[in-house]
Enzyme design. Structure first.
Site: not given
Ligand SMILES: Nc1ncnc2c1ncn2[C@@H]1O[C@H](COP(=O)(O)OP(=O)(O)O)[C@@H](O)[C@H]1O
Ligand SMILES: Nc1ncnc2c1ncn2[C@@H]1O[C@H](COP(=O)(O)OP(=O)(O)O)[C@@H](O)[C@H]1O
Lengths: 117, 152, 152, 117
Positions: B52, B56, B111
């Protein structure tokens, strides 16, 4: 390790099997063939088989949610089946099971979809 | 094989912000914690949280330009793993908003806005340091269960 | 899965000179070259050569003091892998002697003096840069065979 | 992945099986139990089974050579059996086969040692 996708057809239902690791890098590889098949308009419902999926993160959730929304907008259903403990946990945390039913096997998914075909 | 009770180890892994390297970052962290003999579940929690944060950095920090570097630092203190993932990209201007479940600044990219939710759910602690225009550092902390406290 | 013909990727991995990290260094290099879909044999050649260089940094560069850091840099240019392993330890005073088969400065540790021989045998090129008292950099180069030229 | 060692005894011969990865870190784990057993003096010969060894480098060669020298100094023999392609290649490069015979199976190794028992 890498991601692979398998497409099968049964009684006008598209059965999609995800294998390997579905992260942001693999998302395009998961999305494109599904989009191509679905936009042909031959299939209304999709069964997503996840028992050979080793890894998923929120990017993978995005791919599943994206297909769900596409189908829902056209009156189609999405059913998930088969998950290892990690995939189940991530899907659980995402809250996706509030939108998409999960069953144990493809036959279970077929009978769930039967009423809609 | 004997599990060593207290291990001190700290690594730094620097790589270009390309999506190909997401799995590489997961592999490095998984190999790094192996000496603690983590449960499969704990290993997957770490891999997911790292995935994650790295994703990002690539998508949001560097806007998928395939340029810019990411630093992944990992440290062991006893059975506690500390991980820091740093990008030198756009930074986060509103930290409170960013951490809201379902918030994403890139809904067009599918997203789901769940990255921070996942990290917070899977780790013992998640910290965010960010300076707009300078970059972002995500801190992850998780303690791996002692081997002899597990059920067999 | 399509194998990408030309990949540009370069990573840097920094870790303490502890023997626990020998396998970690091998894993990082193995994961790094995975995008080239190497043959098992090629993968093992790389892992072994990296293991030799990292072990030498730990045993000879830092005299097994468990302190000091090692930098492992890896770069892909097309199907060619470049690896540099650097320690900031004692350095090698006689490079010619060091590269002789069977030569070891630590026979008491059951060192067979075959590290350089292995690296040279398994890699396309091995370079050594060393400054006494400052440290050593080992450069490894190997080209991975094209996937479509293999027998099935 | 990590290194493991197994010791078995058959007809006064010590059978040592190496599993996993034998590098410099694992060398002590490979050396110590063998040294302890051998220094008791109950065994003259050793069969080293390598078919479950996944990885070796020159530090591992050092471990094997060290045991070979110890045994040779006491009139003992060392025989290696079973290797994957990587392990065979590294042992080959090391020249160790000039000193230590390699056979395919434990029975083959036993019959090779029979004349010495
Ligand atoms: N490294 C980063 N750099 C800049 N912005 C970021 C970074 N990480 C997160 N953000 C911001 O926080 C938001 C929420 O992140 P997250 O919960 O992971 O959801 P998602 O990645 O699905 O958008 C992102 O949409 C982005 O605006
Ligand atoms: N990183 C290093 N720093 C200092 N000396 C080194 C280094 N690498 C190798 N050497 C020297 O070169 C010699 C030969 O190395 P090698 O062929 O790998 O054999 P071995 O490690 O078994 O001694 C070593 O014994 C040591 O004296």
């Amino acid at each position: 390790m890498a991601f692979q996708l398998q497409l099968d057809v049964k009684d006008q239902i598209l059965i999609v099997t995800f294998c390997g690791e579905l992260d942001h890098h693999a998302a395009a590889e998961a999305r494109q063939p599904m989009e191509a098949f679905l936009s042909e308009g031959r299939f209304r419902h999709v069964i997503l088989v996840l028992n050979r999926l080793d890894f998923i993160d929120s990017s993978g959730i995005g791919v599943i949610l994206g297909r769900y929304k596409w189908l829902a907008a056209r009156g189609g259903k999405l059913v998930i089946c088969g998950m290892n403990a990690h995939v189940r946990k991530i899907l659980d945390v995402s809250g996706i099971f509030k939108l998409i039913p999960a069953v144990n096997s493809v036959p279970d998914a077929m009978s769930l979809l039967e009423v809609f075909v | 094989m004997t599990a060593i009770a207290t291990v001190q180890n700290h690594i730094k892994f620097t790589f270009p912000a390309m999506s190909e390297n997401e799995s590489l970052a997961r592999t490095v962290v998984a190999a790094f914690v192996m000496s603690l003999d983590p449960m499969l579940d704990e290993l997957n929690d770490l891999k997911t949280a790292v995935s994650e944060a790295v994703t990002n950095a690539i998508i949001h920090g560097y806007d998928e330009r395939n340029s810019g570097m990411i630093d992944l630092e990992a440290e062991l203190d006893g059975r506690t793993v500390f991980i820091r993932i740093t990008d030198y990209g756009r930074g986060i201007h509103d930290l409170w908003q960013a951490r809201q479940p379902m918030y994403t600044s890139k809904p067009d990219l599918e997203r789901p806005g769940m990255g921070f939710t996942m990290m917070e759910h899977l780790m013992d602690e998640v910290t965010v340091q960010s300076v707009a225009g300078r970059g972002t550092t995500i801190g992850l902390r998780k303690t791996i269960s002692p081997v002899d406290m597990r059920w067999h």
